[in-house]
Design a protein around this motif. Structure first.
Motif, PDB file in Angstrom:
ATOM      1  N   VAL A   1       0.328  -1.411   0.216  1.00 53.33           N
ATOM      2  CA  VAL A   1       0.210   0.178   0.290  1.00 53.33           C
ATOM      3  C   VAL A   1       0.556   1.395   0.532  1.00 53.33           C
ATOM      4  CG1 VAL A   1      -1.841   1.421   1.507  1.00 53.33           C
ATOM      5  CG2 VAL A   1      -2.196  -1.319   1.472  1.00 53.33           C
ATOM      6  N   MET A   2       0.830   1.822  -1.055  1.00 50.33           N
ATOM      7  CA  MET A   2       1.522   3.280  -0.746  1.00 50.33           C
ATOM      8  C   MET A   2       0.471   4.629  -1.062  1.00 50.33           C
ATOM      9  SD  MET A   2       4.860   2.300  -1.756  1.00 50.33           S
ATOM     10  CE  MET A   2       5.314   2.619  -3.338  1.00 50.33           C
ATOM     11  N   ALA A   3       0.621   5.757  -0.029  1.00 55.40           N
ATOM     12  CA  ALA A   3       0.799   6.879   0.213  1.00 55.40           C
ATOM     13  C   ALA A   3       1.068   7.608  -0.592  1.00 55.40           C
ATOM     14  CB  ALA A   3       0.698   6.410   1.478  1.00 55.40           C
ATOM     15  N   VAL A   4      -0.307   8.532  -1.400  1.00 53.55           N
ATOM     16  CA  VAL A   4       0.774   9.631  -2.282  1.00 53.55           C
ATOM     17  C   VAL A   4       0.243  10.585  -1.522  1.00 53.55           C
ATOM     18  CG1 VAL A   4       0.605  10.484  -4.761  1.00 53.55           C
ATOM     19  CG2 VAL A   4       0.586   7.739  -4.510  1.00 53.55           C
ATOM     20  N   PHE A   5       0.644  11.937  -1.125  1.00 51.48           N
ATOM     21  CA  PHE A   5       0.901  12.957  -1.542  1.00 51.48           C
ATOM     22  C   PHE A   5       1.130  14.377  -2.023  1.00 51.48           C
ATOM     23  CE2 PHE A   5       0.950  11.390   3.281  1.00 51.48           C
ATOM     24  CZ  PHE A   5       0.264  11.494   3.605  1.00 51.48           C
ATOM     25  N   GLY A   6       0.157  14.661  -2.726  1.00 49.78           N
ATOM     26  CA  GLY A   6       0.427  15.764  -3.513  1.00 49.78           C
ATOM     27  C   GLY A   6       0.653  16.751  -3.338  1.00 49.78           C
ATOM     28  N   PRO A   7       1.072  17.591  -4.412  1.00 50.97           N
ATOM     29  CA  PRO A   7       0.957  18.997  -4.108  1.00 50.97           C
ATOM     30  C   PRO A   7       0.106  19.772  -4.848  1.00 50.97           C
ATOM     31  CG  PRO A   7       2.958  18.471  -5.874  1.00 50.97           C
ATOM     32  CD  PRO A   7       2.253  17.368  -6.101  1.00 50.97           C
ATOM     33  N   PHE A   8       0.367  20.950  -4.305  1.00 52.63           N
ATOM     34  CA  PHE A   8      -0.658  22.179  -5.124  1.00 52.63           C
ATOM     35  C   PHE A   8      -0.099  22.736  -6.790  1.00 52.63           C
ATOM     36  CE2 PHE A   8       2.692  25.583  -3.032  1.00 52.63           C
ATOM     37  CZ  PHE A   8       1.948  26.323  -4.047  1.00 52.63           C
ATOM     38  N   ASN A   9       1.308  22.706  -6.577  1.00 54.90           N
ATOM     39  CA  ASN A   9       1.754  23.484  -8.295  1.00 54.90           C
ATOM     40  C   ASN A   9       1.566  22.974  -9.369  1.00 54.90           C
ATOM     41  OD1 ASN A   9       3.670  21.725  -7.421  1.00 54.90           O
ATOM     42  ND2 ASN A   9       5.206  22.721  -8.078  1.00 54.90           N
ATOM     43  N   PHE A  10       1.699  21.790  -9.834  1.00 58.91           N
ATOM     44  CA  PHE A  10       1.071  20.582 -10.156  1.00 58.91           C
ATOM     45  C   PHE A  10       0.047  19.447  -9.884  1.00 58.91           C
ATOM     46  CE2 PHE A  10       3.993  22.842 -11.848  1.00 58.91           C
ATOM     47  CZ  PHE A  10       4.221  22.853 -12.922  1.00 58.91           C
ATOM     48  N   PRO A  11      -1.095  19.958  -9.570  1.00 59.29           N
ATOM     49  CA  PRO A  11      -2.241  19.135  -9.325  1.00 59.29           C
ATOM     50  C   PRO A  11      -2.181  17.547  -9.582  1.00 59.29           C
ATOM     51  CG  PRO A  11      -3.022  20.584  -9.465  1.00 59.29           C
ATOM     52  CD  PRO A  11      -1.405  21.298  -9.921  1.00 59.29           C
TER      53      PRO A  11
ATOM     54  N   SER B   1       7.034  20.945  -0.146  1.00 59.49           N
ATOM     55  CA  SER B   1       8.355  21.489   0.646  1.00 59.49           C
ATOM     56  C   SER B   1       9.432  20.210   1.443  1.00 59.49           C
ATOM     57  CB  SER B   1       7.589  22.653   1.513  1.00 59.49           C
ATOM     58  OG  SER B   1       7.206  22.380   2.609  1.00 59.49           O
ATOM     59  N   ALA B   2      11.269  21.049   1.810  1.00 65.48           N
ATOM     60  CA  ALA B   2      12.045  21.069   2.343  1.00 65.48           C
ATOM     61  C   ALA B   2      11.274  20.085   3.512  1.00 65.48           C
ATOM     62  CB  ALA B   2      13.022  20.803   2.411  1.00 65.48           C
ATOM     63  N   THR B   3      10.618  21.538   4.293  1.00 58.67           N
ATOM     64  CA  THR B   3      10.469  21.409   5.788  1.00 58.67           C
ATOM     65  C   THR B   3       9.330  20.022   6.101  1.00 58.67           C
ATOM     66  OG1 THR B   3      10.096  23.801   6.051  1.00 58.67           O
ATOM     67  CG2 THR B   3       8.859  22.130   7.668  1.00 58.67           C
ATOM     68  N   THR B   4       8.484  19.966   5.678  1.00 57.23           N
ATOM     69  CA  THR B   4       7.252  18.977   5.417  1.00 57.23           C
ATOM     70  C   THR B   4       7.821  17.141   4.924  1.00 57.23           C
ATOM     71  OG1 THR B   4       5.469  20.220   4.374  1.00 57.23           O
ATOM     72  CG2 THR B   4       4.835  17.932   4.744  1.00 57.23           C
ATOM     73  N   GLY B   5       8.767  17.324   4.229  1.00 58.47           N
ATOM     74  CA  GLY B   5       9.851  16.327   3.871  1.00 58.47           C
ATOM     75  C   GLY B   5      10.522  15.701   4.934  1.00 58.47           C
ATOM     76  N   ALA B   6      11.486  16.388   5.275  1.00 60.40           N
ATOM     77  CA  ALA B   6      11.983  16.666   6.722  1.00 60.40           C
ATOM     78  C   ALA B   6      10.870  15.897   7.335  1.00 60.40           C
ATOM     79  CB  ALA B   6      12.751  17.431   6.935  1.00 60.40           C
ATOM     80  N   PHE B   7       9.781  16.725   7.843  1.00 63.40           N
ATOM     81  CA  PHE B   7       9.214  16.024   8.846  1.00 63.40           C
ATOM     82  C   PHE B   7       8.397  14.336   8.945  1.00 63.40           C
ATOM     83  CE2 PHE B   7       4.653  14.731  10.811  1.00 63.40           C
ATOM     84  CZ  PHE B   7       4.822  14.970  11.712  1.00 63.40           C
ATOM     85  N   PHE B   8       8.621  13.895   7.546  1.00 60.58           N
ATOM     86  CA  PHE B   8       7.699  12.553   6.946  1.00 60.58           C
ATOM     87  C   PHE B   8       9.186  11.823   7.421  1.00 60.58           C
ATOM     88  CE2 PHE B   8       4.979  14.171   3.469  1.00 60.58           C
ATOM     89  CZ  PHE B   8       3.698  14.821   4.595  1.00 60.58           C
ATOM     90  N   HIS B   9      10.015  12.389   6.938  1.00 63.39           N
ATOM     91  CA  HIS B   9      11.711  11.867   6.780  1.00 63.39           C
ATOM     92  C   HIS B   9      12.213  10.618   8.644  1.00 63.39           C
ATOM     93  CE1 HIS B   9      16.184  10.541   6.776  1.00 63.39           C
ATOM     94  NE2 HIS B   9      15.720   9.528   5.687  1.00 63.39           N
ATOM     95  N   LYS B  10      11.890  12.221   9.282  1.00 66.29           N
ATOM     96  CA  LYS B  10      11.650  11.627  10.976  1.00 66.29           C
ATOM     97  C   LYS B  10      11.297  10.918  11.554  1.00 66.29           C
ATOM     98  CE  LYS B  10      12.352  14.433  15.459  1.00 66.29           C
ATOM     99  NZ  LYS B  10      12.550  15.645  15.559  1.00 66.29           N
TER     100      LYS B  10
END
Length: 460
Positions: A121-131, A204-213
Motif C-alpha cells: 500500500v503506497m500513500a501518495v501526497f500531492g502538491p498544489f503547483n502541479f496537482p 516542501s523540504a520542511t514537510t519532507g524532513a518531517f516525514f523522514h523523521k
C-alpha cells in the motif's frame, strides 16, 4: 462531524470546490481497503495493469479540458499552462510503461531468475503547483508495479484528484486499488500513522524532513521524497543578452515562480554585461502580462493564495533586512504578484526556497566564484548555465551539484525520459519521473533448477 474544506480560486475569490475532509477512521478504512485488494491486484499480469493504465490515459485525454479548468480554478495557473499539464498527465502512461520495462526487468536463465515485486500500500501526497501531473507521476508507476494506492491531494487543489479517480474507475481499475482521501493536515497525519508500506511525496523540504523523521527506525516503509530547491542560474559571456534574459525570465517566473525547478538565484558577472542582463530583465518584468487564468495572452496568473503572496512580500523584507538591495520590488494585488529582483551579493541571506516570482541576483568576478556561489546551498535539485562557449559548459557541468543541470535552457525544463530529483534537501536519493519505477518495486533474485538435484556433500 467531518471538517469541511474549501478550495478558493486565488484569482477571483470564488469557492470552486467544497467537501468533507476524510476523518481518521475514514483514512484507516481507505488503507484497509487498499490492503484487502493488494493481493489480487499484485497477482494480475503486467499487461493487464498496463491495459488499464492505457485506458486511463484515454479517459484523461477525453477530460483534458475539465482537468485544465480544475487546475486553473484551484491554484490560478493560466489556462494555456494548465492544458499542457493535462496533456503531460495522459502522456505519462506510455513513458511509465517504458520505464518499468527498462528499470525493473524480468530475466531468466537456466540457473537464475530476476523479478520485481510491489511493496504493498503506497500513500501518495500531492502538491498544489502541479496537482495532476506530479501525483500522477507516483500513482501510475505504483499501479503498474502492482501496488495499491491511497492518494491525498493538497487541500488547496482538490478538484483534479476527483477527476483522476473517476478516470481510473472508468478505465476499469478495480474498486479499492486507488483510494482518494481529501483533507488537510489532520487527514495527512492519519495517513502517516496508518499501515502503509510506502510514502511518495512531492512538496516542501520542511514537510519532507518531517516525514523522514516520522518514519525514522522504520526501514520497512519506503520513502520517496521530492523537496524542491534554491536553484541557481549562471549567465556568462559570450551570449546574446536578449536570449539570456528570456531564458532567465522563463526560469524564474513561469507558473508565477511556483515550480520546484524555478531559478531562485541569478548569478551574473560583475560589470557591464551583468548590468545589461539586469536591465533586460527589468524591462520584461515591467511589460509582462499578468491576469486571471482565463484571460487571453497572459504569461502569469496568480500565486496559489493571497496568503502565499503576502508571504513572498515578507520574504523580500527579510532579505532587505539581511543586507539585500532591491532592484525591482515585488508588486502585490491580492494573490497576483509582479516579479521582483533583489541584489544579495554581499548580504547574509537565508538558504530557503520561496515559491513566488522573485529572484536574488548575485554578482561574481569569475566562473569559479560563480560555481561556488551556485553550490552554496543545502538543496540540489536544478542548476543552469547560459553561455555560448562549450568549454565553459564542459568546465562547469561536472562542478555543479544538482540533479538537473541545463545548458542554454530554462532551469524548469525536465525531460520525461530522464530522472527527476537531486541531492541535499532536494530529496532522499530516490529520483522521480523516469526513475519512479525504482521505488515502486523491489528486486527478487533467485537460483533455479527445473529438476531437483542434490548438491555434492562432503563427509558422507
Amino acid at each position: 462531524m467531518s471538517n469541511i474544506i474549501k478550495s478558493i480560486c486565488p484569482a477571483t475569490g470564488d469557492i470552486v470546490w467544497e467537501g468533507a475532509a476524510a476523518s481518521e477512521a475514514e483514512v484507516h478504512a481507505a488503507v484497509a481497503k487498499a490492503r484487502a485488494t493488494f493481493a489480487d491486484w499484485s497477482l494480475t499480469s503486467f499487461d493487464h495493469r498496463a491495459d488499464i493504465a492505457k485506458a486511463y490515459a484515454e479517459k484523461v485525454k477525453a477530460k483534458s479540458e475539465d482537468i485544465a479548468l480544475a487546475i486553473s480554478r484551484d491554484m490560478g495557473k493560466p489556462l494555456w499552462e494548465a492544458r499542457t499539464e493535462a496533456g503531460a498527465m495522459a502522456n505519462k502512461v506510455a513513458v511509465s510503461i517504458a520505464s518499468y520495462h527498462e528499470r525493473t526487468p524480468t530475466r531468466r536463465t537456466d540457473t537464475t531468475q530476476l523479478t520485481h515485486r510491489p511493496h504493498g500500500v503506497m500513500a501518495v501526497f500531492g502538491p498544489f503547483n502541479f496537482p495532476g501531473h506530479l501525483p500522477n507521476g507516483h500513482i501510475i508507476p505504483s499501479l503498474l508495479a502492482g501496488n495499491t494506492v491511497v492518494f491525498k491531494p493538497s487541500e488547496l487543489t482538490p478538484q483534479v484528484a476527483e477527476i483522476m479517480a473517476q478516470c481510473w474507475a472508468e478505465a476499469g481499475l478495480p474498486d479499492g486499488v486507488l483510494n482518494l482521501v481529501q483533507g488537510a493536515r489532520e487527514t495527512g497525519g492519519a495517513l502517516l500513522n496508518a499501515e502503509i508500506d510506502g510514502l511518495l511525496f512531492t512538496g516542501s523540504a520542511t514537510t519532507g524532513a518531517f516525514f523522514h523523521k516520522h518514519f525514522a527506525g522504520r526501514p520497512e516503509v519506503i520513502l520517496a521524497l521530492e523537496m524542491g530547491g534554491n536553484n541557481p542560474l549562471i549567465i556568462r559571456e559570450p551570449v546574446d543578452i536578449d536570449a539570456a534574459a528570456d531564458l532567465a525570465f522563463m526560469s524564474g517566473f513561469i507558473t508565477a515562480g511556483q515550480r520546484c525547478t524555478c531559478a531562485r538565484r541569478l548569478i551574473l558577472p560583475e560589470g557591464a554585461f551583468g548590468d545589461a542582463i539586469v536591465a533586460a530583465l527589468e524591462a520584461r518584468i515591467a511589460k509582462v502580462k499578468i491576469g486571471r487564468w482565463d484571460e487571453e495572452d497572459i504569461f502569469m496568473g496568480s500565486v496559489v493564495s493571497e496568503g502565499a503572496a503576502k508571504a513572498a512580500i515578507e520574504f523580500e523584507a527579510k532579505l532587505k533586512a539581511a543586507g539585500g538591495t532591491s532592484i525591482r520590488a515585488l508588486e502585490r494585488d491580492g494573490a497576483f504578484l509582479r516579479p521582483g529582483l533583489i541584489d544579495v551579493t554581499n548580504a547574509d541571506v537565508p538558504d530557503e526556497e520561496l515559491f513566488a516570482p522573485f529572484m536574488q541576483v548575485i554578482r561574481t568576478p569569475d566562473l569559479d566564484t560563480a560555481i561556488a556561489r551556485a553550490n552554496a546551498t543545502r538543496f540540489g535539485l536544478a542548476s543552469g548555465l547560459i553561455c555560448d562557449q562549450s568549454s565553459v559548459w564542459d568546465y562547469a557541468n561536472p562542478r555543479l551539484r544538482a540533479g538537473i543541470v541545463n545548458w542554454n535552457k530554462p532551469t524548469t525544463g525536465a525531460a520525461s525520459n530522464m530522472p527527476f530529483g537531486g541531492p541535499g534537501l532536494s530529496g532522499n536519493h530516490r529520483p522521480a519521473a523516469y526513475y519512479a519505477a525504482d521505488y515502486c518495486a523491489w528486486p527478487q533474485a533467485g537460483q533455479v533448477s527445473e529438476v531437483a538435484v542434490g548438491p555434492a556433500m562432503r563427509g558422507f
